[in-house]
Design an enzyme around this catalytic site. Structure first.
Site, short mmCIF file in Angstrom:
data_model
loop_
_atom_site.label_atom_id
_atom_site.label_comp_id
_atom_site.label_asym_id
_atom_site.label_seq_id
_atom_site.Cartn_x
_atom_site.Cartn_y
_atom_site.Cartn_z
N LYS A 64 38.27 28.19 39.92
CA LYS A 64 39.65 28.45 39.53
C LYS A 64 39.87 28.22 38.02
CE LYS A 64 40.62 29.96 43.52
NZ LYS A 64 40.73 29.28 44.76
C1 LIG Z 1 40.81 29.26 46.31
C2 LIG Z 1 41.97 29.64 47.15
C3 LIG Z 1 42.55 28.74 48.05
C4 LIG Z 1 41.90 27.45 48.45
O1 LIG Z 1 41.79 26.53 47.46
P1 LIG Z 1 40.97 25.17 47.76
O2 LIG Z 1 41.33 24.32 46.59
O3 LIG Z 1 39.51 25.56 47.78
O4 LIG Z 1 41.44 24.63 49.04
C5 LIG Z 1 43.71 29.10 48.68
N1 LIG Z 1 44.27 30.30 48.49
C6 LIG Z 1 43.73 31.22 47.66
C7 LIG Z 1 44.42 32.53 47.47
C8 LIG Z 1 42.55 30.92 46.98
O5 LIG Z 1 41.99 31.85 46.20
#
Ligand SMILES: *Cc1c(COP(=O)(O)O)cnc(C)c1O
Length: 392
Positions: free
Chosen positions: A190
């Site tokens: 992210k």
């Molecule tokens: C990455 C992602 C998540 C999950 O995030 P985590 O921190 O890994 O739980 C949720 N929604 C979307 C759209 C994502 O891309």
């Protein structure tokens, strides 16, 4: 097909975290403090984050999935309730609804933005609907005014899945300052990473308090201080909670990354501009569309193929990119295609024509601060090579 010598210079990863001495120093600082789990560094990260996204409260947790789970707990979701989610998202968005034995109700997205289609959301509302979870796809904010309007009219909560949206702006306002509850992800890929991590932002003090209590076993807030100097040994469990806290080692990464979050966005935006300038004049390619009143975080650069002008499909296009040494992603496989969904729900691709249309065409290209100009040019040249060879 064999990659050409001239273009296959080196492998370009789909994503690479921007980690420098700043992050390393902050993590070492957490380690040297002797306090490794949630503590003062987590509080520092929460304060800086709340300030950055202009949210009165920010509560750190160990993932965005945990953040959304606790957000739904905070609004009191119950078994049998319905929550509207887009069909084109990561499983986490709907998984958290299933935790409650509540029903995730899938709706289609818009072809151009890949965001939840508000008209489809309204059609999906029933007497059992309690909440909507819009996903800001790739970082582009959803139609929040319209969604909040629906929320008011039908008495629904809006819980934003802002996993892609740090930082993103809707009509000049930063995501995190607008929703009932906004959930961020600091997963490895992210735009800000703590390896694993998440944040719940809200302006509602009761929800913020509920999330704080639930993230650490349901014990009274700041219970982590019980082992610190001046802390009290006494605590009480007031609810059945979870083990969802962040650690100070993760928060060290967060504090360092947050200081450069604008610079990282500027780098991604530059790469996006370069891609779009190169691709927008080619009829074989469709570049991302961003609505004029919003700014994307450019977590993703979703390129789509104009299949009618090509002799290959999206999967063959991806195979060639991989042969040429370009890392890619597909965001997303629509939820209804997963065996879990096929076994447990009754959804049909024909009811999601835009998700289908996007899924057949989309590929996410590498976009991250440490990509060099040469990397970006290499991606562009290889894509031009592929479409040149396979255009109709
Ligand atoms: C990455 C992602 C998540 C999950 O995030 P985590 O921190 O890994 O739980 C949720 N929604 C979307 C759209 C994502 O891309």
């Amino acid at each position: 097909m064999q990659p050409q010598e001239s273009t296959a210079i080196h492998y370009i990863q789909f994503h690479q975290a921007h980690i420098t001495d700043d992050e390393i120093k902050e993590v070492i600082d957490s380690l040297r403090s002797g306090w490794l789990t949630m503590g003062p560094k987590t509080v520092k990260f929460e304060e800086a984050f709340a300030n950055y996204v202009k949210s009165p409260y920010a509560v750190a947790v160990n993932s965005c999935t945990a953040a959304m789970h606790l957000a739904l707990k905070a609004i009191g979701l119950s078994a049998g309730d319905e929550v509207i989610v887009p069909a084109l998202t990561f499983i986490a968005t709907s998984e958290v609804v299933s935790y409650f034995n509540a029903q995730p109700v899938l709706v289609d997205v818009e072809r151009d933005t890949h965001n939840m289609d508000v008209a489809a959301v309204e059609r999906a509302i029933t007497g059992k609907t309690r909440a909507i979870i819009p996903v800001h796809y790739g970082g582009q904010p959803c139609d929040l005014d319209e969604l909040h309007e629906l929320g008011k009219r039908y008495n629904l909560h809006i819980i934003e899945d802002a996993a892609h949206a740090l930082p993103s702006y809707y009509k000049g306002k930063i995501i995190g300052s607008l929703g009932d509850l906004t959930c961020f992800s600091f997963y490895a890929t992210k735009t800000l990473t703590t390896g694993e991590g998440g944040m719940v932002c809200t302006a509602n003090p009761e929800w913020a308090e509920a999330v704080k209590v639930l993230r650490l076993h349901g014990i009274t807030r700041d219970a982590w201080k019980r082992y610190a100097k001046g802390g009290s040994w006494f605590y009480e469990v007031v609810e059945s909670g979870f083990k969802y806290n962040m650690t100070d080692v993760q928060a060290g990464l967060g504090v360092a990354q947050l200081r450069k979050v604008d610079w990282m966005l500027a780098r991604r935006a530059e790469i996006a501009r370069t891609y779009t300038q190169a691709f927008c004049s080619r009829e074989e390619l469709l570049v991302p569309y961003i609505k004029p009143d919003r700014q994307t975080a450019w977590h993703l650069y979703p390129l789509k193929l104009n299949l009618e002008t090509l002799k290959i499909d999206r999967n063959q296009f991806i195979e060639q990119l991989i042969d040429y040494g370009i890392g890619i992603g597909v965001h997303f496989i629509p939820l209804y295609y997963h065996p879990y969904f096929q076994k447990n729900f009754d959804y049909h691709p024909r009811d999601f024509i835009n998700s289908e249309w996007i899924y057949q065409r989309v590929v996410s290209l590498p976009i991250y601060p440490d990509m060099t100009e040469a990397d970006t040019s290499q991606v562009i040249n290889i894509i031009f090579d592929i479409i040149q060879k396979h255009k109709r």
